[in-house]
Structure formats: C-alpha cells, structure tokens
Design a protein around this motif. Sequence first.
Motif, PDB file in Angstrom:
ATOM      1  N   ARG A  92       0.830  -1.195   0.000  1.00 40.59           N
ATOM      2  CA  ARG A  92       0.000   0.000   0.000  1.00 40.59           C
ATOM      3  C   ARG A  92       0.865   1.245   0.000  1.00 40.59           C
ATOM      4  NH1 ARG A  92      -0.264  -4.379   1.290  1.00 40.59           N
ATOM      5  NH2 ARG A  92      -0.076  -4.024   3.515  1.00 40.59           N
ATOM      6  N   VAL A  93       0.469   2.214  -0.820  1.00 41.82           N
ATOM      7  CA  VAL A  93       1.196   3.474  -0.925  1.00 41.82           C
ATOM      8  C   VAL A  93       0.253   4.626  -0.600  1.00 41.82           C
ATOM      9  CG1 VAL A  93       2.640   4.940  -2.378  1.00 41.82           C
ATOM     10  CG2 VAL A  93       2.561   2.466  -2.800  1.00 41.82           C
ATOM     11  N   LEU A  94       0.586   5.354   0.439  1.00 41.93           N
ATOM     12  CA  LEU A  94      -0.205   6.529   0.810  1.00 41.93           C
ATOM     13  C   LEU A  94       0.165   7.684  -0.117  1.00 41.93           C
ATOM     14  CD1 LEU A  94      -1.030   7.696   4.357  1.00 41.93           C
ATOM     15  CD2 LEU A  94       0.024   9.353   2.810  1.00 41.93           C
ATOM     16  N   LEU A  95      -0.846   8.384  -0.601  1.00 48.80           N
ATOM     17  CA  LEU A  95      -0.613   9.552  -1.451  1.00 48.80           C
ATOM     18  C   LEU A  95      -1.153  10.768  -0.727  1.00 48.80           C
ATOM     19  CD1 LEU A  95      -1.802   7.867  -4.737  1.00 48.80           C
ATOM     20  CD2 LEU A  95       0.521   8.657  -4.303  1.00 48.80           C
ATOM     21  N   ARG A  96      -0.300  11.785  -0.624  1.00 50.93           N
ATOM     22  CA  ARG A  96      -0.718  12.987   0.106  1.00 50.93           C
ATOM     23  C   ARG A  96      -0.236  14.214  -0.645  1.00 50.93           C
ATOM     24  NH1 ARG A  96      -2.047  15.220   5.049  1.00 50.93           N
ATOM     25  NH2 ARG A  96      -0.633  16.759   5.930  1.00 50.93           N
ATOM     26  N   THR A 100      -2.265  18.176  -8.059  1.00 53.90           N
ATOM     27  CA  THR A 100      -1.199  18.692  -8.923  1.00 53.90           C
ATOM     28  C   THR A 100      -0.839  17.606  -9.933  1.00 53.90           C
ATOM     29  OG1 THR A 100       0.535  17.753  -7.516  1.00 53.90           O
ATOM     30  CG2 THR A 100      -0.120  20.036  -7.042  1.00 53.90           C
ATOM     31  N   PRO A 101      -0.135  17.989 -11.000  1.00 54.20           N
ATOM     32  CA  PRO A 101       0.318  16.967 -11.953  1.00 54.20           C
ATOM     33  C   PRO A 101       1.158  15.882 -11.274  1.00 54.20           C
ATOM     34  CG  PRO A 101       0.471  19.122 -12.963  1.00 54.20           C
ATOM     35  CD  PRO A 101       0.085  19.354 -11.513  1.00 54.20           C
ATOM     36  N   TRP A 102       2.001  16.242 -10.300  1.00 57.22           N
ATOM     37  CA  TRP A 102       2.814  15.212  -9.652  1.00 57.22           C
ATOM     38  C   TRP A 102       1.989  14.260  -8.792  1.00 57.22           C
ATOM     39  CZ3 TRP A 102       6.746  12.949 -11.283  1.00 57.22           C
ATOM     40  CH2 TRP A 102       7.721  13.624 -12.024  1.00 57.22           C
ATOM     41  N   LEU A 103       0.931  14.777  -8.182  1.00 57.52           N
ATOM     42  CA  LEU A 103       0.069  13.861  -7.432  1.00 57.52           C
ATOM     43  C   LEU A 103      -0.611  12.893  -8.400  1.00 57.52           C
ATOM     44  CD1 LEU A 103      -1.080  13.066  -4.612  1.00 57.52           C
ATOM     45  CD2 LEU A 103      -3.091  14.412  -5.229  1.00 57.52           C
ATOM     46  N   LEU A 142       4.002   8.663  -0.727  1.00 57.38           N
ATOM     47  CA  LEU A 142       4.457   9.752  -1.603  1.00 57.38           C
ATOM     48  C   LEU A 142       3.748  10.995  -1.085  1.00 57.38           C
ATOM     49  CD1 LEU A 142       4.069   8.172  -5.185  1.00 57.38           C
ATOM     50  CD2 LEU A 142       6.158   8.398  -3.828  1.00 57.38           C
ATOM     51  N   CYS A 143       4.550  11.973  -0.656  1.00 57.27           N
ATOM     52  CA  CYS A 143       3.955  13.123   0.025  1.00 57.27           C
ATOM     53  C   CYS A 143       4.553  14.415  -0.506  1.00 57.27           C
ATOM     54  CB  CYS A 143       4.214  12.997   1.528  1.00 57.27           C
ATOM     55  SG  CYS A 143       3.601  14.374   2.497  1.00 57.27           S
ATOM     56  N   GLU A 144       3.680  15.359  -0.838  1.00 55.57           N
ATOM     57  CA  GLU A 144       4.142  16.667  -1.282  1.00 55.57           C
ATOM     58  C   GLU A 144       5.035  17.266  -0.198  1.00 55.57           C
ATOM     59  OE1 GLU A 144       0.922  19.112  -2.893  1.00 55.57           O
ATOM     60  OE2 GLU A 144       1.858  20.797  -1.859  1.00 55.57           O
ATOM     61  N   VAL A 164       9.221   6.743   2.846  1.00 55.27           N
ATOM     62  CA  VAL A 164       8.496   7.973   2.528  1.00 55.27           C
ATOM     63  C   VAL A 164       9.298   8.786   1.529  1.00 55.27           C
ATOM     64  CG1 VAL A 164       7.547  10.127   3.454  1.00 55.27           C
ATOM     65  CG2 VAL A 164       7.419   8.029   4.819  1.00 55.27           C
ATOM     66  N   LEU A 165       8.647   9.201   0.464  1.00 58.40           N
ATOM     67  CA  LEU A 165       9.314  10.051  -0.528  1.00 58.40           C
ATOM     68  C   LEU A 165       8.545  11.362  -0.614  1.00 58.40           C
ATOM     69  CD1 LEU A 165      11.428  10.305  -2.897  1.00 58.40           C
ATOM     70  CD2 LEU A 165       9.570   9.595  -4.401  1.00 58.40           C
ATOM     71  N   SER A 166       9.257  12.472  -0.425  1.00 54.92           N
ATOM     72  CA  SER A 166       8.569  13.750  -0.615  1.00 54.92           C
ATOM     73  C   SER A 166       8.814  14.211  -2.039  1.00 54.92           C
ATOM     74  CB  SER A 166       9.044  14.771   0.409  1.00 54.92           C
ATOM     75  OG  SER A 166      10.339  15.195   0.103  1.00 54.92           O
ATOM     76  N   PHE A 167       7.756  14.749  -2.650  1.00 54.33           N
ATOM     77  CA  PHE A 167       7.910  15.203  -4.038  1.00 54.33           C
ATOM     78  C   PHE A 167       7.671  16.707  -4.129  1.00 54.33           C
ATOM     79  CE2 PHE A 167       3.474  13.636  -3.784  1.00 54.33           C
ATOM     80  CZ  PHE A 167       2.775  14.722  -4.283  1.00 54.33           C
ATOM     81  N   GLY A 168       8.193  17.279  -5.210  1.00 52.08           N
ATOM     82  CA  GLY A 168       7.998  18.709  -5.408  1.00 52.08           C
ATOM     83  C   GLY A 168       9.125  19.546  -4.821  1.00 52.08           C
ATOM     84  N   ASP A 169      10.245  18.926  -4.454  1.00 49.92           N
ATOM     85  CA  ASP A 169      11.394  19.727  -4.016  1.00 49.92           C
ATOM     86  C   ASP A 169      12.620  19.345  -4.863  1.00 49.92           C
ATOM     87  OD1 ASP A 169      11.889  17.226  -3.040  1.00 49.92           O
ATOM     88  OD2 ASP A 169      11.944  17.797  -0.927  1.00 49.92           O
TER      89      ASP A 169
END
Length: 533
Positions: A92-96, A100-103, A142-144, A164-169
């Motif tokens: 399971r992968v949590l999306l937060r 946005t296009p990346w989400l 995957l978290c903004e 946990v991977l943060s995206f958008g940075d």
Amino acid sequence: MNYTAHVDLFVRENLPAKDLLPEFIFQTPELQFPKRLNAAAEMLDKAVVEGFGDRVAVIGKDVLWTYRDLQNNVNRLARILSEDMGLVPGNRVLLRGANTPWLAAGWLAVWKAGGVAVGTMPLLRAKELKQFIRLARISHALCEASLMEELELARCECSELTQVLSFGDSAFDRKLAGKPADFAAVDTAAEDPALIAFTSGTTGIPKGCIHFHRDVLAQCEVVCGYWLKPETDDVFIGTPPLAFTFGLGGLLCFPLWARACTVLLEKLAPPVLIKAIEQYCATICFTSPTGYRQMSGLASQYNIGSLRKCVSAGEALPVDTRNKWREATGIQIHDGIGGTEMIHIYVGSGPGDYREGALGKFLPGYHGMLVDERMCPVPAGQTGKLAVKGPTGCRYLADERQKSFVREGWNITGDAYHQDDDGYLYYHSRVDDLIVTSGYNVSGPEVEEVLLEHPAVAECGVIGTPDPDRGQLIKAFVVLRPGHAGDEAMVKSLQDFVKRKAAPYKYPRAVNFIDALPRTETGKLQRYKLKTL
Ligand code: 3UK
C-alpha cells in the motif's frame, strides 16, 4: 486463488468473504474486461500507443504535460518506487498532496508498479493519517514536500510505514533525473486491488473501500462512455480532491480515458475554479452543489462560455441551485449520486432526461430498487432505501460493517428515495446521521472524540443541522465540567481545539452548552433529539 500479480497479499486476504460480497454484473459489451488489466497502462500507455503522445494531458500551475511527458514522469516515479523504495506489487502506498500533476503521476505510478494506492486529503492531520496507515498496513508514502509535517508525526507512531518520498522539491528532481523514462507496467489481474478509498463512518472508525483495476475502468465506461460522453478535445476541471473518488474519476481517470486534458487546481475554492474555467477554457466541470451555488453569483464577471457540461455530486443538488446555474450559464447540470463504496456515480440525470426535482435514473450498467427494512421492494411513490448492483460495488477492508452495506448481493447505500412510475428516483436524505458539510463527509462521533479531549468538556454530542450554503452545519452540544463557563471564549477555545486536532473542516460552527445530553436507558446518545433542540 486465481492469478494475481500481487506479492504482498494483505489486501487480497482481507477482502470480505465471498458470501458477503455484492453481486457484480457486466451486461454490456463495453463492460467485458480481460482477465489481466492494469488501469494505468489502459489510461496512459495505450493513449501514447494510439498516437496521443503529443496531446496535452495535464495542466497544473506553471506545468503543462503532454501524454508522453506524463508517461515519462510516471515511469520515472514507478522506478523510484520499485527500485529505490523496494515496493513490491500489493504494497500500500499513501498519497498525500494538493491536486497537482505530480500527485496525478503518483496515482498512475503506483498502479503501474502494481501497488495499492491510498489517497488522503491534504487537510488530514497525523491523527487521521495514523488510522489509515494502521488499518491498511501502509508501508510506502508519496507526500508533497510542503505537507510532510503531519505525515512525519504519524510516522513516528507507525512502524509499518518505512518508506516515505517527498515530491515537489529539489531532492526529488535530482532523484528523478537519474531514472530512465521507461517502465513496463506490472501485469496485474483485473481483480487485483488498485486502491483503498477511506470513507468516514458513523462510528468514527474509517472504512476502507477496496477497488480493483477493473473497477477503475468500469467507472470510466459507465460514467463517461454512457453518460457524460466526453471527446478528446475536452478540458476537464473541478474541485474534488483526487483522494475523493469523485475527484479521482472526474479529474484523473475520465480525462485520460477520453484522451482529453485535465486541469488540476491546488486551491479548491469556487472563486478559484470559475477564474480557472475562463483561463483554461475548460469544457467539463466537476464540483459540489455548493460550488455551483457560489459560482452562480460570480458568473457574470467571467467569460466561461467554453463550458459544455457540469457534473454535481457529493450532496443533494437543490433545484434552486440548478436553476441559478442554468440562468447564469445556460447549462443544465448533470446531477449524479455516487459513493466511495461504489467508486463513482450510479444514478444520475443528464441534460436530456432531466425531470424537475428528480435525481435521475440508474446509469446503464447499474440497476436497483427501493426496499424496506426486510429487503422487500416498496411500491412506486413510497419512500425506501436504495439497493443497487452493477459492475462495481462495496468491498470493505476487514470490516464487520460489510454486512450492513451489502445484503443479499445488493449494495445498500444508506440513502432514502422514492421513485415515480417512469423510474425517476427522487432523493430524500441519508438514512443514518452522517453530516455532509460543504461536500465533506464528517461523522458526529469523530468530532465528539476530539472535543472530549478538551479539558473543559464533560460530555458532548455532534449533529448536522440544515444550512442553505453548506448543506449542513456541524453543531456541537457540550456539557461542561464544573468550574467552566459556557461563554464566547469557550466556544472559540473548543473550535480552535478541533481545528488543531483534526482536519479544520470538521470543527463545529455552532456550539450550544447544555446541562445534560438526552440518552436512552442503555446510555446511548439520542441524536434525533439533539436535532429538535
Ligand atoms: C451523498 C448525494 C444527494 C449520498 C461520491 C460521486 O459523495 C460521494 O461519495 P461519499 O462516499 O458519499 C456518498 C453519499 O453522499 N450524495 C452523493 N451524491 C449525492 N446525495 N445527491 C447527490 N447527487 O448520501 C451518498 O450515499 O463521500 C459522489 C462520485 C464519487 C463519490 N465518492
């Protein structure tokens, strides 16, 4: 067990027992799906193969991706998930994140890599995230980047969440740059779980609704293929978060399925939406009745002549709102009732078959009846509970409440209607007491739980009261501990407390202080009595 691509079998093993499942029916040619199916491959990879690679797929703030750009980014992200984060199919992968296009790429990457996506709304706090992580045994997230704080708080108490991977940075950009832009979709079974959508229940413990790869495509066939009928040059836009299946379908799955384009807005407010409709020349809009109501008052200030179709769902659409929007834009709204358990809309009205006051008819693929407590059909004109079946249906993750949602193979959605002789369904209300405020579902007990943590609160009961703007307003009845005064300062203190501890939209806008709560002899709170106070 039938073929599965899942290595981690947690979700499959926690499906409801066979005899508690609804009946699934696939009557039309479009609903005959192959045994193996990957939703992302169907919606994205096929679009590129069909020659849509250079068409615009997703628009966000300062971002415009073609289908090929989206595919490349999804592939890189799928590689990070499986190569760097150790994702195996079935995890399971949590999306937060905001819409946005990346989400959007996150959802598709999880599907391509064979994971099970768990969407979460950006407003949720550690308390709620923790519940999801535990119930769904979530291992990856995957978290903004800007929303990491509450997730980190939750993670401290959840040992199951390891990656946990943060995206958008910029760190994310560097990771991406190191990945090739190809990735072969995992060959999932049509019946492999693709998502768990959480819905708030009346007890405060959220229910996780499991939907398969096939369900993701079935909603597209029904809602788009049979009802909305979008075209490749349509531009979708709207306000529901992707974590809400209304938004997941309307703003991600449907546009891609139609090889059209979607505009994702980070701020999901009606004034932002109407401005964006003008800016992006959007043609198909998804929002709540409250959204249309607010936009009706603003429509004269914008040129929104590009709009062709408008879908309203989430709560009852008042006739007055429908009329105001039609007067402002000339558009007759597609009202549709859907649910997290059913994944999307199953009863709706299109501009062609609108009947005053009616919600609509069953969409092709679904059928049903109105029943009484004993599951006996009620005669035309009488109020009954809706029982529905079709290509999608309810599968709660390890939850006793499956028994109350599914009876004798029918999904019992908890809504009361009556039906006329021509088959039009007229919506009355929910059978239970779930509060629907500004399109959000909030359960009374969930807010009570938080209020009870406040040092001044002895007892409390939370209900919804009718409100012209929000549908319903959250109202709390509070019994204070001795030594505390029920004044304005206390009202504010309680409201701020809830806003801090839970998603802010759950705070009670009205607070009444009373001496004692009405209870039955067995000690149960009598909510219906609170509604008359
Ligand atoms: C109520 C409506 C009257 C109704 C949803 C479209 O709302 C969605 O899912 P939820 O699980 O809530 C389901 C319940 O909300 N409701 C929804 N739409 C209408 N009441 N008229 C409507 N048009 O009580 C229903 O049982 O949050 C809606 C698509 C996907 C969804 N998840």
